[in-house]
Design an enzyme around this catalytic site. Structure first.
Site, short mmCIF file in Angstrom:
data_model
loop_
_atom_site.label_atom_id
_atom_site.label_comp_id
_atom_site.label_asym_id
_atom_site.label_seq_id
_atom_site.Cartn_x
_atom_site.Cartn_y
_atom_site.Cartn_z
N TYR A 13 44.01 48.53 41.86
CA TYR A 13 45.55 49.33 41.54
C TYR A 13 45.27 50.80 40.53
O TYR A 13 45.24 51.78 40.83
CB TYR A 13 46.64 48.51 41.28
CG TYR A 13 47.89 49.37 40.84
CD1 TYR A 13 48.27 50.54 41.78
CD2 TYR A 13 48.65 48.79 39.87
CE1 TYR A 13 49.47 51.24 41.46
CE2 TYR A 13 49.87 49.59 39.59
CZ TYR A 13 50.15 50.73 40.25
OH TYR A 13 51.54 51.36 40.18
N ASP A 33 32.72 46.53 41.66
CA ASP A 33 34.21 45.66 42.19
C ASP A 33 33.57 44.62 42.79
O ASP A 33 32.63 44.67 43.57
CB ASP A 33 35.27 46.46 42.66
CG ASP A 33 36.46 45.96 42.60
OD1 ASP A 33 37.51 46.84 42.08
OD2 ASP A 33 36.86 44.68 42.63
N ASP A 60 29.85 40.61 40.91
CA ASP A 60 30.69 40.00 39.99
C ASP A 60 30.16 40.30 38.43
O ASP A 60 29.00 39.80 38.18
CB ASP A 60 30.78 38.27 40.15
CG ASP A 60 31.99 37.79 39.51
OD1 ASP A 60 32.18 38.57 38.29
OD2 ASP A 60 32.58 37.11 40.06
N SER A 127 46.74 45.99 26.92
CA SER A 127 48.21 45.85 27.55
C SER A 127 49.24 45.67 26.35
O SER A 127 48.89 45.09 25.20
CB SER A 127 48.35 44.49 28.45
OG SER A 127 49.46 44.01 28.30
N THR A 129 51.44 43.60 26.02
CA THR A 129 51.45 42.12 25.83
C THR A 129 51.22 41.58 24.50
O THR A 129 51.58 40.82 23.88
CB THR A 129 50.95 41.14 26.88
OG1 THR A 129 51.40 40.04 26.92
CG2 THR A 129 49.32 41.28 26.80
N TYR A 152 46.40 35.02 30.08
CA TYR A 152 46.38 36.37 30.44
C TYR A 152 46.33 37.22 29.26
O TYR A 152 45.46 37.92 28.74
CB TYR A 152 47.18 36.88 31.51
CG TYR A 152 47.11 38.24 31.57
CD1 TYR A 152 46.26 39.13 31.94
CD2 TYR A 152 48.60 38.81 30.93
CE1 TYR A 152 46.41 40.41 32.04
CE2 TYR A 152 48.50 40.28 30.88
CZ TYR A 152 47.32 41.11 31.45
OH TYR A 152 47.44 42.42 31.47
N LYS A 156 43.66 39.53 26.64
CA LYS A 156 43.52 40.79 26.04
C LYS A 156 43.61 41.03 24.59
O LYS A 156 42.69 41.72 24.27
CB LYS A 156 45.23 41.70 26.63
CG LYS A 156 45.25 41.88 28.23
CD LYS A 156 44.06 42.78 28.82
CE LYS A 156 44.07 42.96 30.17
NZ LYS A 156 42.84 43.39 30.78
N ASN A 201 54.37 39.32 41.75
CA ASN A 201 55.11 38.99 40.59
C ASN A 201 55.86 39.78 39.85
O ASN A 201 57.05 39.55 39.12
CB ASN A 201 54.25 38.34 39.65
CG ASN A 201 53.36 37.05 40.10
OD1 ASN A 201 53.83 36.16 40.47
ND2 ASN A 201 52.03 37.21 40.29
#
Ligand code: UD1
Length: 340
Positions: A13, A33, A60, A127, A129, A152, A156, A201
């Site tokens: 994205y 990717d 990967d 983030s 977060t 998650y 970060k 989500n």
């Protein structure tokens, strides 16, 4: 010769939008990717927008040998933007090892290769977060990092620590961590955008999928927060505005304009919007009525967080430009285009 930038997660994205902005100012982009959460046709779409097909390698980055082989194949890299990571908060609670392995090992492999192959510049996706529920709003970059509420979020935080320690030990390396608030919206061409797998989500893809009829109803998680209208408040940032900040950060590193070898910036609009405000803005700007109901709070959600953007404004010379209305229209146009 064009400067060459590796974009990990470049078909994802935020990655795909950043590739387009990098190409627009003349960078030669190589994408790595593993397509775990994106599709190959994003390359066609990028090419349709920019007229340039980026080089692409599918593997990967958890695999150290393949990562080293990649750096051998591309000996002229000038910089890296590292997006490739898992990002679903709920899934990370169920599969913590999957998150720690993927999000941390990829970063460590990249850092190792940066030192071996002399690629000094890294922009890292972090983030908001890391702030948890800040005591003071808007939140500044020097607010304390609070214990993460999900694996998650923890990846970060740990990633930022790994970067800090590695850069301290290897002063030839330079990194900018960009702490995103809530990225939303899609490219104005509606050729690239967010493609959540299964039930979304996040708020905005859930809104657009409900409006188009894929979901019956949006659940508003809580109207009893201590906010003006009772729903939770976030800082929703347009994905193209966000992508442009990466281009600035990369140039800052390559031109040695960074003031420290490890810098971090908030990327938000500076304006908080509640869930009800987002719904209202979506309905007004798209003319679509949204079916929603209020339910209980979602576990792990903070009440409100929005960015103090002064540091990014002053140091990077970057400012979010798009309004919430036009960003929601772009998300809606993308959704309609997808389902045609
Ligand atoms: C979360 C993470 C963030 C991560 C992002 C991407 C935290 C604190 N934040 O952001 O780090 O980068 O996901 O996955 O862990 N909402 C509803 N109904 C819905 C969906 C959401 O009311 O169906 C509300 C949420 O309660 C929240 C707001 O909308 O108040 C935004 O939610 P969401 O889009 O999921 O993002 P965050 O939880 O803020």
């Amino acid at each position: 010769m064009k400067k060459q930038v590796l974009v990990t997660g470049g078909t994802g994205y935020i990655g795909s939008h950043t590739v387009v902005e990098l190409q627009a100012v003349g960078y030669d982009v190589v994408i790595v990717d593993n397509l775990s959460n994106s599709q190959l046709d994003v390359l066609d779409r990028i090419e349709q927008i920019s007229g340039i097909r980026p080089a692409f390698e599918q593997f990967d980055l958890v695999d150290q040998e393949k990562t080293e082989a990649f750096f051998q194949k591309y000996p002229n890299l000038n910089a890296i933007i590292h997006f490739a990571a898992f990002k679903a908060v709920g899934q990370s609670v169920d599969k913590p090892l999957m998150y720690y392995r993927n999000n941390l090992v990829t970063l460590m492999n990249l850092l190792e290769c940066m030192t071996i192959f002399n690629v000094p510049n890294l922009v890292f996706s972090s983030s908001c977060t890391v702030y948890g529920q800040p005591e003071k709003l808007p939140v500044t970059e020097d607010a304390p990092v609070q214990k993460a509420t999900s694996p998650y979020g923890n990846t970060k935080q740990i990633s930022e620590e790994i970067l800090q320690d590695t850069i301290f030990a290897n002063p030839e390396l330079k990194t900018i961590a960009l702490r995103y608030f809530n990225p939303i919206g899609a490219h104005p061409s509606a050729l690239i955008g967010e493609l959540p797998l299964g039930v979304p989500n996040n708020l905005v893809p859930f809104i657009t999928q409900t409006a188009i009829g894929l979901r019956q109803q949006l659940s508003v998680f809580g109207d009893d927060y201590n906010t003006p209208d009772g729903s939770a408040v976030r800082d929703y940032i347009n994905v193209v505005d966000l992508a442009k900040a990466h281009v600035i950060a990369i140039a800052r590193l390559m031109e040695n304009k960074n003031k420290k070898n490890f810098e971090y910036f908030n990327l938000g609009t500076g304006r908080g919007a509640s869930v009800f405000e987002v719904i209202e803005s979506f309905e007004r700007s798209t003319g679509q009525k949204l079916n929603y109901k209020v339910v209980g709070r979602r576990a792990g959600d903070v009440e409100q967080v929005y960015a103090d953007t002064r540091f990014a404004n002053e140091e990077l010379g970057w400012k979010a430009e798009k309004t919430l209305d036009e960003t929601l229209v772009s998300a809606w146009t993308w959704e309609k285009n997808l389902r045609k």
